[in-house]
Write a protein that holds these residues in place. Structure first.
Motif, mmCIF file in Angstrom:
data_model
loop_
_atom_site.group_PDB
_atom_site.id
_atom_site.type_symbol
_atom_site.label_atom_id
_atom_site.label_comp_id
_atom_site.label_asym_id
_atom_site.label_seq_id
_atom_site.Cartn_x
_atom_site.Cartn_y
_atom_site.Cartn_z
ATOM 1 N N LEU A 89 0.859 -1.177 0.000
ATOM 2 C CA LEU A 89 0.000 0.000 0.000
ATOM 3 C C LEU A 89 0.896 1.228 0.000
ATOM 4 O O LEU A 89 1.341 1.694 1.041
ATOM 5 C CB LEU A 89 -0.916 -0.013 1.224
ATOM 6 N N SER A 90 1.167 1.755 -1.187
ATOM 7 C CA SER A 90 2.065 2.902 -1.275
ATOM 8 C C SER A 90 1.442 4.141 -0.643
ATOM 9 O O SER A 90 2.126 4.909 0.034
ATOM 10 C CB SER A 90 2.422 3.178 -2.743
ATOM 11 N N THR A 91 0.148 4.347 -0.877
ATOM 12 C CA THR A 91 -0.546 5.482 -0.260
ATOM 13 C C THR A 91 -0.941 5.076 1.161
ATOM 14 O O THR A 91 -2.056 4.610 1.400
ATOM 15 C CB THR A 91 -1.791 5.871 -1.078
ATOM 16 N N GLY A 92 -0.015 5.261 2.083
ATOM 17 C CA GLY A 92 -0.210 4.763 3.442
ATOM 18 C C GLY A 92 -1.443 5.296 4.131
ATOM 19 O O GLY A 92 -1.998 4.656 5.033
ATOM 20 N N HIS A 93 -1.923 6.497 3.716
ATOM 21 C CA HIS A 93 -3.110 7.059 4.355
ATOM 22 C C HIS A 93 -4.387 6.330 3.948
ATOM 23 O O HIS A 93 -5.447 6.604 4.504
ATOM 24 C CB HIS A 93 -3.222 8.562 4.058
ATOM 25 N N TYR A 94 -4.290 5.370 3.016
ATOM 26 C CA TYR A 94 -5.422 4.495 2.707
ATOM 27 C C TYR A 94 -5.527 3.361 3.722
ATOM 28 O O TYR A 94 -6.266 2.401 3.516
ATOM 29 C CB TYR A 94 -5.243 3.868 1.333
ATOM 30 N N SER A 95 -4.782 3.435 4.805
ATOM 31 C CA SER A 95 -4.712 2.329 5.764
ATOM 32 C C SER A 95 -6.084 1.885 6.259
ATOM 33 O O SER A 95 -6.281 0.716 6.576
ATOM 34 C CB SER A 95 -3.839 2.722 6.967
ATOM 35 N N ILE A 96 -7.042 2.793 6.305
ATOM 36 C CA ILE A 96 -8.373 2.436 6.782
ATOM 37 C C ILE A 96 -8.953 1.287 5.968
ATOM 38 O O ILE A 96 -9.657 0.414 6.500
ATOM 39 C CB ILE A 96 -9.308 3.673 6.765
ATOM 40 N N ALA A 97 -8.649 1.255 4.669
ATOM 41 C CA ALA A 97 -9.124 0.169 3.806
ATOM 42 C C ALA A 97 -8.335 -1.108 4.058
ATOM 43 O O ALA A 97 -8.901 -2.212 4.072
ATOM 44 C CB ALA A 97 -9.016 0.578 2.347
ATOM 45 N N LEU A 98 -7.024 -0.994 4.258
ATOM 46 C CA LEU A 98 -6.203 -2.173 4.526
ATOM 47 C C LEU A 98 -6.575 -2.803 5.853
ATOM 48 O O LEU A 98 -6.678 -4.028 5.963
ATOM 49 C CB LEU A 98 -4.725 -1.800 4.509
ATOM 50 N N TRP A 99 -6.787 -1.979 6.888
ATOM 51 C CA TRP A 99 -7.182 -2.544 8.190
ATOM 52 C C TRP A 99 -8.496 -3.314 8.064
ATOM 53 O O TRP A 99 -8.659 -4.378 8.657
ATOM 54 C CB TRP A 99 -7.325 -1.451 9.247
ATOM 55 N N ALA A 100 -9.426 -2.780 7.291
ATOM 56 C CA ALA A 100 -10.709 -3.457 7.095
ATOM 57 C C ALA A 100 -10.502 -4.819 6.433
ATOM 58 O O ALA A 100 -11.096 -5.826 6.834
ATOM 59 C CB ALA A 100 -11.636 -2.582 6.255
#
Length: 282
Positions: free
Chosen positions: A73-84
């Protein structure tokens, strides 16, 4: 538990339901602190559902399995989607999602590689694809057929390092490398600053096998991922046209969907709006 090895025919309906669950998880996370990068997360949910529940090879009991596919996940601020996605896959507890962005939480608003299931620290934009090139080269040295999937954004294409990595991937014929380019048209303060169009043509010019799809159409996402399995000497690029805030009309139409901050009572209204939208399409 080994997942998706090898991926069989996709159950599109089941994957769509997974994407809905991911969006529901994200809204729960954002409500916890009253804020989050929810627009991007809701937009990319279909891609992460297709990856984690159909395409990626990984073992939930052995996250460092040498032959696993890597998702960066290069765009680390998308973490909310990765955590889900990680919670839905059983890698982190669903009960932990409510701690998103809280002090001392493992679930930061930008990724840390100390969280289970995270391959790289994201957030310094423009560096994810270069790390993906390095990992793909390493897998080749190890004679592994594992693949590397790198999510990056349209705004991130304004970084020169992204194009250096793109040239390198083509030069080294890294056909196990897949770039997932989220083109949602937004940056921190509004529309993307530099016009990056035509995006797909640029990647083709750099020697990548490129497709361009509606990133919120599950059938199209699954099909593009299947096409990207071909080992033909070319890295693969999938240009995803996604809608920020997908599933919540109030966020879809907001000029400030990059980072959404409202009080808890308003989040309850947004969650209700989402559930109404889900009910209307079922």
């Amino acid at each position: 538990m080994l997942r998706n090895s090898p991926p069989g025919s996709a159950d599109i309906g089941a994957l769509q339901r997974k994407a809905t669950r991911l969006r529901r998880h994200m809204l729960t996370m954002a409500r916890g602190q009253g804020q989050g990068y929810i627009g991007q997360g809701l937009g990319i949910a279909d891609t992460l559902a297709a990856l984690y529940f159909h395409e990626l090879r990984y073992d939930t009991h052995n996250l460092t399995w040498a032959d696993r596919d890597r998702f960066l996940l290069s765009t680390g601020h998308y973490s909310i989607a990765l955590w889900a996605a990680l919670a839905e896959a059983g890698i982190i507890p669903v009960s932990e999602l409510i701690t998103y962005g809280a002090d001392n939480s493992r679930l930061e608003m930008s990724t840390l590689d100390t969280t289970p299931g995270v391959e790289i620290i994201g957030g310094s934009l423009g560096h994810g694809l270069g790390q993906g090139v390095g990992q793909a080269l390493g897998l080749r040295v190890d004679k592994s057929d594992a693949r590397v999937f790198v999510e990056l954004s349209d705004g991130e294409m304004q970084e020169g390092s992204t194009w250096e990595a793109a040239m390198s991937a083509s030069h080294f014929r890294l056909d196990g490398l897949v770039a997932l380019i989220d083109c949602n048209g937004i940056q921190a303060d509004g529309p993307v600053v530099l016009d990056m169009e035509p995006v797909a043509d640029k990647w083709r010019a750099f020697g990548w096998q490129t497709s361009e799809i509606d990133g919120n159409d599950m059938k199209a996402v699954v099909g593009a991922l299947a096409d990207a399995r071909e080992r033909n000497g070319k890295p693969k690029a999938i240009v995803l046209r996604t809608l920020p805030g997908k599933g919540v009309p109030r966020i879809e139409t907001s000029e400030k969907s990059h980072f959404f901050r409202i009080d808890v009572a308003q989040w309850d209204g947004i969650i209700a709006e989402f559930e109404k939208t889900v009910g209307a399409v079922q």
